[in-house]
Motif scaffolding. Structure first.
Motif, mmCIF file in Angstrom:
data_model
loop_
_atom_site.group_PDB
_atom_site.id
_atom_site.type_symbol
_atom_site.label_atom_id
_atom_site.label_comp_id
_atom_site.label_asym_id
_atom_site.label_seq_id
_atom_site.Cartn_x
_atom_site.Cartn_y
_atom_site.Cartn_z
ATOM 1 N N GLY A 224 30.701 -18.696 56.304
ATOM 2 C CA GLY A 224 30.087 -17.946 55.237
ATOM 3 C C GLY A 224 31.350 -17.620 54.114
ATOM 4 O O GLY A 224 32.269 -18.334 54.109
ATOM 5 N N GLY A 225 30.830 -17.197 53.250
ATOM 6 C CA GLY A 225 31.581 -16.800 51.937
ATOM 7 C C GLY A 225 31.869 -18.062 51.223
ATOM 8 O O GLY A 225 30.958 -18.787 50.868
ATOM 9 N N ALA B 112 37.388 -16.349 49.856
ATOM 10 C CA ALA B 112 36.911 -15.124 50.481
ATOM 11 C C ALA B 112 35.755 -15.526 51.514
ATOM 12 O O ALA B 112 34.576 -15.510 51.111
ATOM 13 C CB ALA B 112 36.165 -14.284 49.348
ATOM 14 N N ARG B 113 36.508 -15.820 52.904
ATOM 15 C CA ARG B 113 35.425 -16.305 54.065
ATOM 16 C C ARG B 113 35.068 -15.187 54.818
ATOM 17 O O ARG B 113 35.841 -14.241 55.124
ATOM 18 C CB ARG B 113 36.336 -17.519 54.538
ATOM 19 C CG ARG B 113 36.502 -18.717 54.117
ATOM 20 C CD ARG B 113 35.207 -19.334 53.710
ATOM 21 N NE ARG B 113 35.401 -20.897 53.166
ATOM 22 C CZ ARG B 113 34.217 -21.629 52.782
ATOM 23 N NH1 ARG B 113 32.977 -20.926 52.848
ATOM 24 N NH2 ARG B 113 34.439 -22.611 52.336
ATOM 25 N N VAL C 236 37.147 -11.695 58.566
ATOM 26 C CA VAL C 236 37.032 -11.857 57.089
ATOM 27 C C VAL C 236 38.621 -12.223 56.478
ATOM 28 O O VAL C 236 39.649 -11.718 56.814
ATOM 29 C CB VAL C 236 36.625 -10.452 56.328
ATOM 30 C CG1 VAL C 236 36.599 -10.529 54.975
ATOM 31 C CG2 VAL C 236 35.290 -9.817 56.895
ATOM 32 N N ALA C 237 38.443 -13.444 55.748
ATOM 33 C CA ALA C 237 39.868 -13.917 55.349
ATOM 34 C C ALA C 237 39.667 -14.077 53.719
ATOM 35 O O ALA C 237 39.092 -14.776 53.005
ATOM 36 C CB ALA C 237 39.845 -15.455 55.798
ATOM 37 N N ASN D 248 38.268 -21.468 41.041
ATOM 38 C CA ASN D 248 37.611 -20.836 42.250
ATOM 39 C C ASN D 248 38.114 -19.393 41.958
ATOM 40 O O ASN D 248 38.574 -18.908 41.366
ATOM 41 C CB ASN D 248 38.152 -21.327 43.630
ATOM 42 C CG ASN D 248 38.085 -22.899 43.699
ATOM 43 O OD1 ASN D 248 36.911 -22.932 44.332
ATOM 44 N ND2 ASN D 248 38.649 -23.694 43.178
ATOM 45 N N HIS D 249 37.159 -18.270 43.012
ATOM 46 C CA HIS D 249 37.388 -16.997 42.646
ATOM 47 C C HIS D 249 36.873 -16.484 43.934
ATOM 48 O O HIS D 249 36.480 -17.243 44.915
ATOM 49 C CB HIS D 249 36.815 -16.447 41.581
ATOM 50 C CG HIS D 249 35.311 -16.943 41.386
ATOM 51 N ND1 HIS D 249 34.341 -16.304 42.379
ATOM 52 C CD2 HIS D 249 34.657 -18.003 40.743
ATOM 53 C CE1 HIS D 249 33.105 -16.828 41.974
ATOM 54 N NE2 HIS D 249 33.316 -17.747 40.972
ATOM 55 N N GLY D 250 37.137 -15.125 44.199
ATOM 56 C CA GLY D 250 36.389 -14.542 45.293
ATOM 57 C C GLY D 250 37.253 -13.440 46.052
ATOM 58 O O GLY D 250 36.893 -12.590 46.513
ATOM 59 N N SER D 251 38.669 -13.701 45.957
ATOM 60 C CA SER D 251 39.485 -12.635 46.600
ATOM 61 C C SER D 251 39.964 -11.570 45.784
ATOM 62 O O SER D 251 39.389 -11.208 45.012
ATOM 63 C CB SER D 251 40.769 -13.547 47.318
ATOM 64 O OG SER D 251 41.662 -12.722 48.086
ATOM 65 N N MET D 252 41.266 -10.991 46.380
ATOM 66 C CA MET D 252 41.601 -9.640 45.606
ATOM 67 C C MET D 252 42.745 -9.816 45.057
ATOM 68 O O MET D 252 43.322 -8.776 44.390
ATOM 69 C CB MET D 252 41.789 -8.232 46.950
ATOM 70 C CG MET D 252 40.548 -7.993 47.170
ATOM 71 S SD MET D 252 40.641 -6.797 48.585
ATOM 72 C CE MET D 252 40.870 -7.788 50.211
#
Length: 411
Positions: free
Chosen positions: A309-310, A314-315, A369-370, A393-397
């Motif tokens: 998922g994710g 951000a998986r 969670v990755a 892309n995006h998603g992480s910190m």
């Protein structure tokens, strides 16, 4: 009911700085991830602060430096991160002027929340809650009731909206308190489940052109002695995904939306505060095997995984029952120098999704969670061909994804 693990400090808030995610060549522990500033400087704190200034019950001023105003407007520009804005002053002269303290500018960054993705961020904005409470913890997440992956942006497969996200929006609270409340956006979004659970309350007004939205937002602000108006523009994000940040099409959209912001600012009625923000930033990822690790072609990463998922940076990884520890060990071994890789309880304890997790949300979060530290993606070329082909892309910190602008214009 909340699900606070024993190791979790509900008050923990780790500031994000642009250097944090990039200056450490060696693997870092999960606790070193730059956690969003929930409770003091995140997207989830913006509307409750504005509503509290309007006297709306059950809201609180989490960002105290925002001075109350009788009329408030939030203009959310999808995909315009703080770092991208600061890197393009010539394309965005009006918004850049709002950063200049010598000219009265007070603009600063706030954090999107984890993951830094549209569905999660819009839910945080509209509900005033972090992801662990509102329950939209990613682009796709497992529905524990069905075992299926649910795309929370497209709401597919369909799930009862109020069962998935039961909390009232800040707009609903404001409307019930007698505040004139409106959302001005594309007509496409009026009846979507995401709008229903995240942005509903008061009146939805659909307009196709950006200019019409700005003009109507200004009219709606003037329609009440106390008002709360939200408006939205999507195409900065769309061009970034397709062509990349800093491409000609992306810069053209930035120039256009800067003119929209100025158009709205010049029409504000008296006693108004306009806030310009975004849902996430963006990073371009090169198209090679070093930067794009293909889950569908990697037997090690696939072993023991039931659902992926994710999104690429951000998986959420859902293991076959009994294989959770093995999957965590393999993902950490394979990706540990490029991703923060955590077990579900580790990510919750570190505060990635907020200070506490609602019980209904717990199993929506991956067993693993990755979150990407470096300029790398976990793509899935067969399962997710469109997403795997995106440039931006995006998603992480990391700061480039996590920091979003908070710009202010007052009359």
């Amino acid at each position: 009911m909340s699900h606070p693990p024993a190791a979790h400090d509900a008050g923990r808030s780790v500031p994000v700085s642009p250097a944090t995610a990039w200056d450490h060549p060696e693997p870092l522990p999960v606790s070193s991830a730059p956690v969003p500033e929930y409770g003091s400087g995140s997207l989830a704190d913006l509307l409750p602060t504005l509503a509290a200034g309007l006297g709306v019950p059950a809201t609180a001023a989490a960002i105290p430096e925002l001075t109350p105003a009788d009329r408030n407007c939030v203009f959310l520009i999808d995909g315009l991160g703080w770092e991208q804005l600061r890197a393009h002053p010539h394309e965005a002269p009006f918004m850049t002027s709002l950063l200049d303290s010598s000219r009265g500018g007070t603009g600063r960054p706030i954090t999107a929340g984890y993951p830094a993705t549209t569905a999660t961020s819009l839910a945080s904005v509209g509900t005033g809650l972090p992801p662990g409470a509102h329950g939209l913890p990613g682009y796709t997440a497992r529905n524990p009731e069905t075992g299926e992956l649910m795309n929370q942006l497209r709401w597919n497969p369909w799930t009862e909206p109020r069962a998935w996200q039961p909390y009232p929006t800040v707009f609903q609270l404001a409307d019930a308190a007698g505040v004139h409340t409106a959302q001005v956006s594309s007509p496409t979004f009026e009846h979507t489940p995401l709008t229903k659970v995240a942005l509903s309350g008061g009146t939805f007004l659909g307009r196709l052109s950006g200019e019409d939205r700005m003009d109507l937002a200004a009219e709606q602000l003037a329609a009440g002695d106390r008002s709360l108006v939200y408006t939205y523009y999507a195409e900065v994000d769309g061009k970034g995904h397709r062509f990349g940040v800093d491409s000609d099409p992306w810069r053209g959209q930035l120039m256009y939306v800067d003119r929209l912001v100025q158009r709205l600012a010049e029409q504000l009625p008296p006693r108004t505060a306009l806030y310009i923000t975004a849902d996430h930033g963006m990073i371009d990822i090169p198209f090679d095997e070093q930067h794009r690790i293909d889950f569908d072609e990697d037997w090690e990463l696939r072993a023991g995984v039931a659902l992926l998922g994710g999104e690429g940076r951000a998986r959420h990884v859902y293991a076959v029952p009994g294989a959770e520890a093995d999957v965590l060990a393999v993902w950490r071994e394979v990706l540990g120098e490029q991703f923060w890789v955590a077990g579900r309880d580790e990510a919750i304890a570190a505060g990635w999704f907020g200070p506490a997790i609602d019980e209904r949300v717990y199993a929506r979060i991956g067993d693993v969670v990755a979150a990407a530290r470096d300029d790398v993606l976990i793509i899935a070329s067969q399962r997710e061909p469109k997403e795997s082909a995106m440039v931006g892309n995006h998603g992480s910190m990391t700061a480039v994804e996590q920091l979003v602008p908070l710009l202010e214009v007052r009359t």
